[in-house]
Design a protein around this motif. Structure first.
Motif, PDB file in Angstrom:
ATOM      1  N   GLU A   1       0.878  -1.112   0.113  1.00  0.00           N
ATOM      2  CA  GLU A   1      -0.261   0.078   0.008  1.00  0.00           C
ATOM      3  C   GLU A   1       0.940   1.345  -0.073  1.00  0.00           C
ATOM      4  OE1 GLU A   1      -4.238   0.107   2.443  1.00  0.00           O
ATOM      5  OE2 GLU A   1      -2.233   0.376   3.560  1.00  0.00           O
TER       6      GLU A   1
ATOM      7  N   SER B   1       1.296   4.855  -2.383  1.00  0.00           N
ATOM      8  CA  SER B   1       0.703   6.150  -1.744  1.00  0.00           C
ATOM      9  C   SER B   1       1.755   7.053  -1.368  1.00  0.00           C
ATOM     10  CB  SER B   1      -0.350   5.792  -0.842  1.00  0.00           C
ATOM     11  OG  SER B   1      -0.057   4.881   0.177  1.00  0.00           O
TER      12      SER B   1
ATOM     13  N   PHE C   1      -2.448  11.305   7.984  1.00  0.00           N
ATOM     14  CA  PHE C   1      -2.453   9.904   7.504  1.00  0.00           C
ATOM     15  C   PHE C   1      -1.101   9.612   6.874  1.00  0.00           C
ATOM     16  CE2 PHE C   1      -6.522  12.007   6.876  1.00  0.00           C
ATOM     17  CZ  PHE C   1      -7.379  11.078   7.047  1.00  0.00           C
TER      18      PHE C   1
ATOM     19  N   GLY D   1       1.275   7.124   6.772  1.00  0.00           N
ATOM     20  CA  GLY D   1       1.994   5.905   5.949  1.00  0.00           C
ATOM     21  C   GLY D   1       3.164   5.812   6.277  1.00  0.00           C
TER      22      GLY D   1
ATOM     23  N   ASP E   1      -1.091   7.309  11.762  1.00  0.00           N
ATOM     24  CA  ASP E   1      -1.579   6.391  11.047  1.00  0.00           C
ATOM     25  C   ASP E   1      -2.285   5.214  11.791  1.00  0.00           C
ATOM     26  OD1 ASP E   1      -0.989   5.928   7.761  1.00  0.00           O
ATOM     27  OD2 ASP E   1      -1.644   4.101   8.740  1.00  0.00           O
ATOM     28  N   ILE E   2      -3.365   4.906  11.194  1.00  0.00           N
ATOM     29  CA  ILE E   2      -4.142   3.756  11.807  1.00  0.00           C
ATOM     30  C   ILE E   2      -3.615   2.201  11.769  1.00  0.00           C
ATOM     31  CG2 ILE E   2      -5.574   2.776   9.810  1.00  0.00           C
ATOM     32  CD1 ILE E   2      -8.019   3.525  11.552  1.00  0.00           C
TER      33      ILE E   2
ATOM     34  N   LYS F   1       2.517   0.298   9.339  1.00  0.00           N
ATOM     35  CA  LYS F   1       2.774   1.533   8.596  1.00  0.00           C
ATOM     36  C   LYS F   1       3.685   2.552   9.708  1.00  0.00           C
ATOM     37  CE  LYS F   1       0.401   1.635   4.687  1.00  0.00           C
ATOM     38  NZ  LYS F   1      -0.387   0.525   4.813  1.00  0.00           N
TER      39      LYS F   1
ATOM     40  N   GLY G   1      -3.174   5.545  15.457  1.00  0.00           N
ATOM     41  CA  GLY G   1      -4.530   5.754  15.714  1.00  0.00           C
ATOM     42  C   GLY G   1      -5.451   6.107  14.575  1.00  0.00           C
ATOM     43  N   ASP G   2      -6.878   6.341  14.779  1.00  0.00           N
ATOM     44  CA  ASP G   2      -7.534   6.701  13.757  1.00  0.00           C
ATOM     45  C   ASP G   2      -7.677   8.189  13.919  1.00  0.00           C
ATOM     46  OD1 ASP G   2      -9.809   7.566  12.493  1.00  0.00           O
ATOM     47  OD2 ASP G   2     -11.336   6.324  13.517  1.00  0.00           O
ATOM     48  N   PHE G   3      -7.240   9.015  13.021  1.00  0.00           N
ATOM     49  CA  PHE G   3      -7.194  10.302  12.923  1.00  0.00           C
ATOM     50  C   PHE G   3      -8.337  10.864  13.216  1.00  0.00           C
ATOM     51  CE2 PHE G   3      -8.393  14.274  10.677  1.00  0.00           C
ATOM     52  CZ  PHE G   3      -7.624  15.148  11.062  1.00  0.00           C
TER      53      PHE G   3
ATOM     54  N   PRO H   1      -6.411   8.541   2.122  1.00  0.00           N
ATOM     55  CA  PRO H   1      -6.739   7.260   1.056  1.00  0.00           C
ATOM     56  C   PRO H   1      -7.486   7.891  -0.010  1.00  0.00           C
ATOM     57  CG  PRO H   1      -7.152   6.709   3.180  1.00  0.00           C
ATOM     58  CD  PRO H   1      -7.052   7.947   3.532  1.00  0.00           C
ATOM     59  N   TRP H   2      -7.078   7.768  -1.052  1.00  0.00           N
ATOM     60  CA  TRP H   2      -7.695   8.332  -2.559  1.00  0.00           C
ATOM     61  C   TRP H   2      -8.501   7.022  -3.192  1.00  0.00           C
ATOM     62  CZ3 TRP H   2      -3.002  10.570  -5.884  1.00  0.00           C
ATOM     63  CH2 TRP H   2      -2.426  11.561  -5.200  1.00  0.00           C
ATOM     64  N   GLY H   3      -8.302   5.851  -2.412  1.00  0.00           N
ATOM     65  CA  GLY H   3      -9.055   4.810  -2.873  1.00  0.00           C
ATOM     66  C   GLY H   3      -8.192   3.890  -3.844  1.00  0.00           C
ATOM     67  N   GLY H   4      -6.976   3.892  -3.805  1.00  0.00           N
ATOM     68  CA  GLY H   4      -6.003   3.140  -4.582  1.00  0.00           C
ATOM     69  C   GLY H   4      -5.877   3.582  -6.005  1.00  0.00           C
TER      70      GLY H   4
HETATM   71  P1  ADP Z   1      -4.423   5.603  -1.006  1.00  0.00           P
HETATM   72  O1  ADP Z   1      -5.768   5.008  -1.585  1.00  0.00           O
HETATM   73  O2  ADP Z   1      -3.923   6.809  -1.510  1.00  0.00           O
HETATM   74  O3  ADP Z   1      -3.447   4.251  -1.676  1.00  0.00           O
HETATM   75  P2  ADP Z   1      -4.144   4.259   1.431  1.00  0.00           P
HETATM   76  O4  ADP Z   1      -5.146   3.447   1.392  1.00  0.00           O
HETATM   77  O5  ADP Z   1      -2.688   3.903   1.251  1.00  0.00           O
HETATM   78  O6  ADP Z   1      -4.289   5.513   0.461  1.00  0.00           O
HETATM   79  O7  ADP Z   1      -3.954   5.292   2.930  1.00  0.00           O
HETATM   80  C1  ADP Z   1      -3.126   6.251   3.202  1.00  0.00           C
HETATM   81  C2  ADP Z   1      -2.612   5.998   4.629  1.00  0.00           C
HETATM   82  O8  ADP Z   1      -3.669   6.564   5.445  1.00  0.00           O
HETATM   83  C3  ADP Z   1      -2.379   4.489   4.865  1.00  0.00           C
HETATM   84  O9  ADP Z   1      -1.267   4.637   5.456  1.00  0.00           O
HETATM   85  C4  ADP Z   1      -3.431   4.025   5.755  1.00  0.00           C
HETATM   86  O10 ADP Z   1      -3.153   3.073   6.833  1.00  0.00           O
HETATM   87  C5  ADP Z   1      -3.792   5.353   6.583  1.00  0.00           C
HETATM   88  N1  ADP Z   1      -5.281   5.627   7.058  1.00  0.00           N
HETATM   89  C6  ADP Z   1      -6.453   5.067   6.533  1.00  0.00           C
HETATM   90  N2  ADP Z   1      -7.427   5.460   7.573  1.00  0.00           N
HETATM   91  C7  ADP Z   1      -7.067   6.260   8.441  1.00  0.00           C
HETATM   92  C8  ADP Z   1      -7.530   6.860   9.649  1.00  0.00           C
HETATM   93  N3  ADP Z   1      -8.784   6.745   9.744  1.00  0.00           N
HETATM   94  N4  ADP Z   1      -6.349   7.425  10.530  1.00  0.00           N
HETATM   95  C9  ADP Z   1      -5.271   7.536  10.140  1.00  0.00           C
HETATM   96  N5  ADP Z   1      -4.744   6.926   9.103  1.00  0.00           N
HETATM   97  C10 ADP Z   1      -5.380   6.400   8.172  1.00  0.00           C
END
Ligand code: ADP
Length: 223
Positions: A44, A48, A71, A73, A92-93, A97, A119-121, A138-141
């Motif tokens: 992932e 990203s 976020f 990563g 980061d959750i 990561k 943690g969850d932002f 996250p842009w949704g991949g």
């Molecule tokens: P992309 O879709 O751009 O590939 P990711 O799915 O890799 O993005 O997400 C980007 C980062 O955000 C990841 O490292 C993911 O673990 C982190 N992330 C996702 N949700 C949360 C959240 N609620 N709080 C903190 N970090 C988060």
């Protein structure tokens, strides 16, 4: 991802045999110029992480500030913020990561400027204090580029409007790193609907002369 998965991925990276990440792997030094010194990235993360040149550019705006990388990563932006800001809170959750981001910040010798938080932002937001919030949500991949116009409601895990409202409660100085096809009118809307309205500056984030993303800088109007 387990430790076994990670070492398997690492071997595939080294051989250049994982077709899914190969196109990112060939850019490894553009992502982390110190890649060979022990940088860790999971699958992932390859998709990203922000290119180092762009992360340096983002950090230019944050000299002497307390920056929240919401976020974080594997830490591409965190590292560059840590070089110039007064301190960084990197959230980061995913614990793996955060572990990789810590390792990578150590490679760059800046880990002691960073508070790493698993943690969850969205849960942490009410307790956060900082001068600038940086969001690369996250842009949704990699599929984000398949639509003509990337809308705020495509951001995950919450849509861009809810995300913006939450982040604004921390600071009006917000940097958002977004797909190059993001709907610019929606960004204008985020700025103008804020109370008081925010100033918005849009920057084309380029690598080798090619636009790969958009960076939106929001700030409070000077009185
Ligand atoms: P992309 O879709 O751009 O590939 P990711 O799915 O890799 O993005 O997400 C980007 C980062 O955000 C990841 O490292 C993911 O673990 C982190 N992330 C996702 N949700 C949360 C959240 N609620 N709080 C903190 N970090 C988060």
């Amino acid at each position: 991802m387990t430790i076994d998965d990670q070492s398997h991925l690492k071997k595939e990276e080294e051989n250049g045999t994982n077709p899914k990440i190969n196109r990112y792997w060939i850019q490894r030094y553009d992502l982390f110029s110190r890649y060979d010194e022990g940088i860790q990235i999971d699958e992932e993360g390859w998709y990203s992480v922000t290119h180092e040149e762009i992360a340096i550019n983002h950090a230019e705006r944050c000299h002497g500030k307390v920056v929240i990388d919401c976020f974080a990563g594997v830490g591409g932006n965190t590292i560059q913020f840590a070089k110039v800001s007064s301190s960084v809170i990197a959230i980061d959750i995913d614990p793996m990561k955060v572990q990789m981001a810590m390792n990578n910040a150590n490679v760059y010798g800046v880990a002691n400027h960073v508070d790493f938080v698993v943690g969850d932002f969205f849960s942490l937001a009410p307790s956060l204090k900082g001068d600038v919030s940086f969001l690369s949500p996250p842009w949704g991949g990699p599929n984000y580029c398949k639509v003509e116009s990337f809308k705020m409601d495509m951001l995950q895990p919450r849509d861009g409007y809810s995300l913006f409202k939450i982040v604004q409660s921390i600071t009006p100085n917000i940097i958002m790193y977004l797909p190059k096809n993001v709907d610019l009118a929606q960004l204008e809307e985020l700025a103008s609907l804020s109370s008081p309205p925010l100033t918005l500056e849009i920057e084309e984030s380029c690598i080798g002369g090619k636009m790969i993303a958009i960076t939106a800088y929001f700030s409070r109007n000077a009185a």
